[in-house]
Design an enzyme around this catalytic site. Structure first.
Site, PDB file in Angstrom:
ATOM      1  CG  HIS A 102      -1.319  -0.636   7.492  1.00  0.00           C
ATOM      2  ND1 HIS A 102      -0.693  -1.852   7.601  1.00  0.00           N
ATOM      3  CD2 HIS A 102      -1.081  -0.202   6.238  1.00  0.00           C
ATOM      4  CE1 HIS A 102      -0.106  -2.150   6.447  1.00  0.00           C
ATOM      5  NE2 HIS A 102      -0.317  -1.162   5.611  1.00  0.00           N
ATOM      6  CG  ASP A 123       0.972  -6.341   0.893  1.00  0.00           C
ATOM      7  OD1 ASP A 123       0.052  -5.781   0.280  1.00  0.00           O
ATOM      8  OD2 ASP A 123       1.821  -5.730   1.570  1.00  0.00           O
ATOM      9  N   GLY A 133       0.811  -1.202   0.000  1.00  0.00           N
ATOM     10  CA  GLY A 133       0.000   0.000   0.000  1.00  0.00           C
ATOM     11  C   GLY A 133       0.847   1.255   0.000  1.00  0.00           C
ATOM     12  CB  SER A 134       0.471   4.523  -1.663  1.00  0.00           C
ATOM     13  OG  SER A 134       0.715   4.008  -2.947  1.00  0.00           O
ATOM     14  N   GLY A 135       1.642   5.255   1.064  1.00  0.00           N
ATOM     15  CA  GLY A 135       1.595   5.911   2.359  1.00  0.00           C
ATOM     16  C   GLY A 135       2.771   5.572   3.245  1.00  0.00           C
ATOM     17  CG  HIS A 136       3.664   2.193   4.143  1.00  0.00           C
ATOM     18  ND1 HIS A 136       3.147   2.517   5.385  1.00  0.00           N
ATOM     19  CD2 HIS A 136       2.788   1.308   3.602  1.00  0.00           C
ATOM     20  CE1 HIS A 136       2.016   1.849   5.581  1.00  0.00           C
ATOM     21  NE2 HIS A 136       1.778   1.124   4.512  1.00  0.00           N
ATOM     22  CE  LYS A 173       4.853  -3.508   3.546  1.00  0.00           C
ATOM     23  NZ  LYS A 173       4.747  -3.397   2.067  1.00  0.00           N
TER      24      LYS A 173
END
Length: 333
Positions: free
Chosen positions: A219, A110, A54-57, A105
């Site tokens: 998250h 995922d 996921g984006s945001g990391h 991960k």
């Protein structure tokens, strides 16, 4: 919610577009389906390395695409896994005839989507191996995983496996090195304040001004426990102790240490944490051979930090020190 965005639904696409323009000498952005490859991909005869999530990391994973690290990164929506129809073309795009390693991960989405993509890529004739990163000692199970979550240790796996691939190791050899890193790395995080996901518009969880969450995931998942705010040295001890116990670190061990910011914590505070980690490991007779301090796997603007420790050997250090040229990690070039 105050954020530097246009449309919450366009955050990932517009961010990746800007990333591609800023680093056009390093990467190529493929918009539909969305994935990112190193500029010279595929490199003939070299094992391709693919990761995603996921984006945001950020900078994980796109910031680590380039020589000596990832050949491709696959960004999902914010805090959401990428889909097989993204992962499959990314895998094919970086296959230089030596096969592809997926670094995954341990989050349920995922894992499922990379497994599906690996099966379909192999059906198309691309040999694929996978390693699962599960370094978080905070919890054994959560809402997001079966078993430990994959967090900061992913940076070390991507770097050392990427270096092995760049050295010319075959697919089984690269997968073997990556698995050795997974086996020897542990992480633990703390949140001082929550982040706000753009499309949600409200903080991911509530924390009082005098509370912190020990063992938080990336998250906003619950940690081990919520406690009253302590000073930096006390918090650092709480992060390091379970890592030392789980790795059974002892005098004479050599380590690679990362103090990682979660996106909303100043570098000055991260160095205060690193200072205490160095003191505590020195008291145990454990040597820090190399270190990273900064933002490498974040959770949007969450305030807090994570600590990652890898027990290293000579080969891991040699691979770590080899040239790397990505947007977020660069030396030796």
């Amino acid at each position: 919610m105050k954020k530097l965005i246009n449309d919450p639904r366009a955050v990932v696409d517009e961010s990746v577009e800007g990333f591609g323009i800023a680093h056009a000498d390093l990467v190529t952005v493929h918009p539909n389906p969305l994935f990112i490859t190193r500029r010279d991909a595929p490199v003939q005869g070299k094992v391709g390395i693919v990761s995603g999530g996921g984006s945001g990391h950020e900078p994980l994973h796109a910031g680590f695409v380039g020589r000596g690290m990832l050949d491709a990164a696959v960004p999902g929506a914010v805090f959401t896994s990428p889909t097989p129809d993204q992962i499959i073309p990314a895998t094919s795009a970086v296959d230089g005839g030596a096969g592809v390693l997926h670094i995954v991960k341990n989050y349920t989405g995922d894992v499922l989507n990379f497994e599906t993509a690996a099966e379909m890529a192999e059906a198309d004739g691309v040999p694929v191996r996978s390693v699962l990163v599960d370094d978080d000692v905070a919890v054994e199970d959560s809402l997001y995983t079966a078993g430990r979550r994959g967090v900061g240790g992913t940076v070390f796996v991507e770097r050392i496996a990427g270096a092995a691939a760049e050295r010319g190791d075959d697919l089984d050899g690269v997968a073997g090195v990556a698995q050795r890193v997974v086996d020897g790395v542990r992480s633990m995080g703390v949140a001082l304040a929550a982040c706000t996901v753009p499309h949600a518009g409200v903080p991911s969880f509530d924390l009082a001004e005098d509370e912190i969450e020990i063992g938080i995931g990336i998250h906003g998942e619950p940690g081990r426990h919520r406690i009253a705010l302590e000073d930096a040295d006390g918090i650092t001890q709480r992060l390091l102790d379970p890592i030392v116990a789980d790795l059974r670190l002892a005098s004479g061990d050599r380590t690679l240490v990362m103090v990682n910011g979660m996106g909303g914590t100043p570098a000055s505070e991260l160095y205060i944490v690193f200072r205490k980690v160095a003191q505590l490991l020195d008291e145990l007779g454990v040597t820090i051979e190399r270190s990273l301090v900064g933002n490498y796997i974040t959770a949007l603007e969450m305030q807090g930090a994570s600590l990652t420790v890898l027990r290293v050997d000579d080969e891991m250090l040699e691979l770590w020190d080899s040239p790397v040229h990505t947007a977020a990690l660069r030396w030796g070039v």
